[in-house]
Design a protein around this motif. Sequence first.
Motif, PDB file in Angstrom:
ATOM      1  N   UNK A  55       0.809  -1.224   0.000  1.00 43.68           N
ATOM      2  CA  UNK A  55       0.000   0.000   0.000  1.00 43.68           C
ATOM      3  C   UNK A  55       0.836   1.264   0.000  1.00 43.68           C
ATOM      4  N   UNK A  56       2.141   1.109  -0.225  1.00 41.45           N
ATOM      5  CA  UNK A  56       3.045   2.263  -0.211  1.00 41.45           C
ATOM      6  C   UNK A  56       3.114   2.948  -1.573  1.00 41.45           C
ATOM      7  N   UNK A  57       2.764   2.222  -2.634  1.00 41.52           N
ATOM      8  CA  UNK A  57       2.771   2.789  -3.985  1.00 41.52           C
ATOM      9  C   UNK A  57       1.427   2.498  -4.634  1.00 41.52           C
ATOM     10  N   UNK A  58       0.963   3.433  -5.449  1.00 39.01           N
ATOM     11  CA  UNK A  58      -0.331   3.268  -6.106  1.00 39.01           C
ATOM     12  C   UNK A  58      -0.100   2.825  -7.547  1.00 39.01           C
ATOM     13  N   UNK A  59      -0.770   1.762  -8.000  1.00 37.15           N
ATOM     14  CA  UNK A  59      -0.596   1.333  -9.388  1.00 37.15           C
ATOM     15  C   UNK A  59      -0.973   2.442 -10.371  1.00 37.15           C
ATOM     16  N   UNK A  60      -0.188   2.535 -11.446  1.00 39.55           N
ATOM     17  CA  UNK A  60      -0.485   3.474 -12.519  1.00 39.55           C
ATOM     18  C   UNK A  60      -1.707   2.960 -13.280  1.00 39.55           C
ATOM     19  N   UNK A  62      -4.324  -0.831 -13.362  1.00 36.93           N
ATOM     20  CA  UNK A  62      -4.635  -2.122 -12.758  1.00 36.93           C
ATOM     21  C   UNK A  62      -5.087  -1.998 -11.318  1.00 36.93           C
ATOM     22  N   UNK A  63      -5.262  -3.154 -10.688  1.00 41.88           N
ATOM     23  CA  UNK A  63      -5.905  -3.173  -9.379  1.00 41.88           C
ATOM     24  C   UNK A  63      -5.277  -4.246  -8.486  1.00 41.88           C
ATOM     25  N   UNK A  64      -5.131  -3.927  -7.224  1.00 47.84           N
ATOM     26  CA  UNK A  64      -4.657  -4.909  -6.249  1.00 47.84           C
ATOM     27  C   UNK A  64      -5.705  -5.000  -5.152  1.00 47.84           C
ATOM     28  N   UNK A  65      -6.226  -6.199  -4.909  1.00 41.84           N
ATOM     29  CA  UNK A  65      -7.170  -6.317  -3.798  1.00 41.84           C
ATOM     30  C   UNK A  65      -6.840  -7.462  -2.862  1.00 41.84           C
ATOM     31  N   UNK A  66      -7.163  -7.226  -1.606  1.00 40.74           N
ATOM     32  CA  UNK A  66      -6.958  -8.201  -0.542  1.00 40.74           C
ATOM     33  C   UNK A  66      -8.335  -8.486   0.047  1.00 40.74           C
ATOM     34  N   UNK A  67      -8.692  -9.760   0.124  1.00 38.42           N
ATOM     35  CA  UNK A  67     -10.024 -10.123   0.614  1.00 38.42           C
ATOM     36  C   UNK A  67     -11.120  -9.392  -0.154  1.00 38.42           C
ATOM     37  N   UNK A  70     -10.039  -3.308  -2.467  1.00 37.50           N
ATOM     38  CA  UNK A  70      -8.893  -2.680  -3.105  1.00 37.50           C
ATOM     39  C   UNK A  70      -7.942  -2.079  -2.063  1.00 37.50           C
ATOM     40  N   UNK A  71      -6.646  -2.298  -2.294  1.00 36.78           N
ATOM     41  CA  UNK A  71      -5.628  -1.769  -1.386  1.00 36.78           C
ATOM     42  C   UNK A  71      -5.383  -0.302  -1.708  1.00 36.78           C
ATOM     43  N   UNK A  72      -5.548   0.553  -0.708  1.00 43.78           N
ATOM     44  CA  UNK A  72      -5.337   1.977  -0.954  1.00 43.78           C
ATOM     45  C   UNK A  72      -4.280   2.585  -0.024  1.00 43.78           C
ATOM     46  N   UNK A  73      -3.938   1.873   1.042  1.00 46.92           N
ATOM     47  CA  UNK A  73      -2.971   2.404   2.003  1.00 46.92           C
ATOM     48  C   UNK A  73      -2.335   1.242   2.762  1.00 46.92           C
ATOM     49  N   UNK A  74      -1.210   1.504   3.431  1.00 43.28           N
ATOM     50  CA  UNK A  74      -0.618   0.435   4.258  1.00 43.28           C
ATOM     51  C   UNK A  74      -1.558   0.073   5.404  1.00 43.28           C
ATOM     52  N   UNK A  75      -1.437  -1.148   5.909  1.00 38.02           N
ATOM     53  CA  UNK A  75      -2.275  -1.552   7.033  1.00 38.02           C
ATOM     54  C   UNK A  75      -1.688  -2.747   7.748  1.00 38.02           C
TER      55      UNK A  75
END
Length: 228
Positions: A55-60, A62-67, A70-75
């Motif tokens: 969650x430290x870098x935002x994709x230019x 595409x998409x990254x999701x957990x459960x 969408x991942x938007x920040x570190x956690x």
Amino acid sequence: APLLDVKGVTLQYRTQEHVVTATYRVDFDVSRSDRFILLGPSGCGKSTLLKAVGGYLKPTEGKISLNGRQIVAPGPDRMMVFQEFDQLLPWKTVKENVVFALEASRKLRGAAAREKAADAIAKVGLARFADSYPHTLSGGMKQRVAIARGMAMEPDILLMDEPFAALDALTRRKMQDELLALWEGTKFTVLFVTHSIAEAIKVGNRILLLSPHPGRVKARIDDIPYGM
Ligand code: ADP
Ligand code: ADP
């Protein structure tokens, strides 16, 4: 549904002069209890991909999701272990470092946090060093603390960025064995970055081989039996 879903992810850095494409349209998914390896030569974008999952870098693109989200920040659901030995707070002891992570994330507090921390530190063989400060420890020991802290947090996925690359060969092999022992019989999910084929085969059950040309996936090696 997979735990982690990386779909068509392009990651670019914008510098003064140009745009660096670190990964280009990468796809992969990680299921629960996978020890998933991102393998490839230096500069192929492994670290960049891992930071995006963190969650430290935002994709230019595409998409990254957990459960499914969408991942938007570190956690705290994605704890990271880095290559560097200086990822611990130097003014806190080994145990305080783990307690701090548990309390700051509101996972546990007080006696429950201290008990969990002591247990995690014992599991990596450092019970005797619980009250030592990080800079009195060897590199290998500091990495063990970082691993103990990451696992004590019980993240959905543990992100490991070449955690043993800065260690000597003997310590590296010892730590790989210890890691396998720690994970044995658990459903711990790990996304692990390395440039070492030997390490990938040893600690992983699924391997994504990234090409040195941004984002081109060269091969997928799935379902390697544990202990190969
Ligand atoms: P790996 O982890 O596989 O060695 P990286 O993800 O570190 O690869 O780097 C991928 C590419 O992105 C490389 O070409 C690298 O030089 C570039 N890169 C990495 N970090 C930055 C940054 N902060 N700014 C600009 N370019 C970067
Ligand atoms: P390195 O990472 O420097 O190769 P290891 O982490 O493999 O060393 O440690 C090897 C053993 O040496 C450990 O089991 C530990 O008991 C001991 N050791 C290492 N550093 C210290 C230290 N600062 N104080 C006491 N014992 C140490």
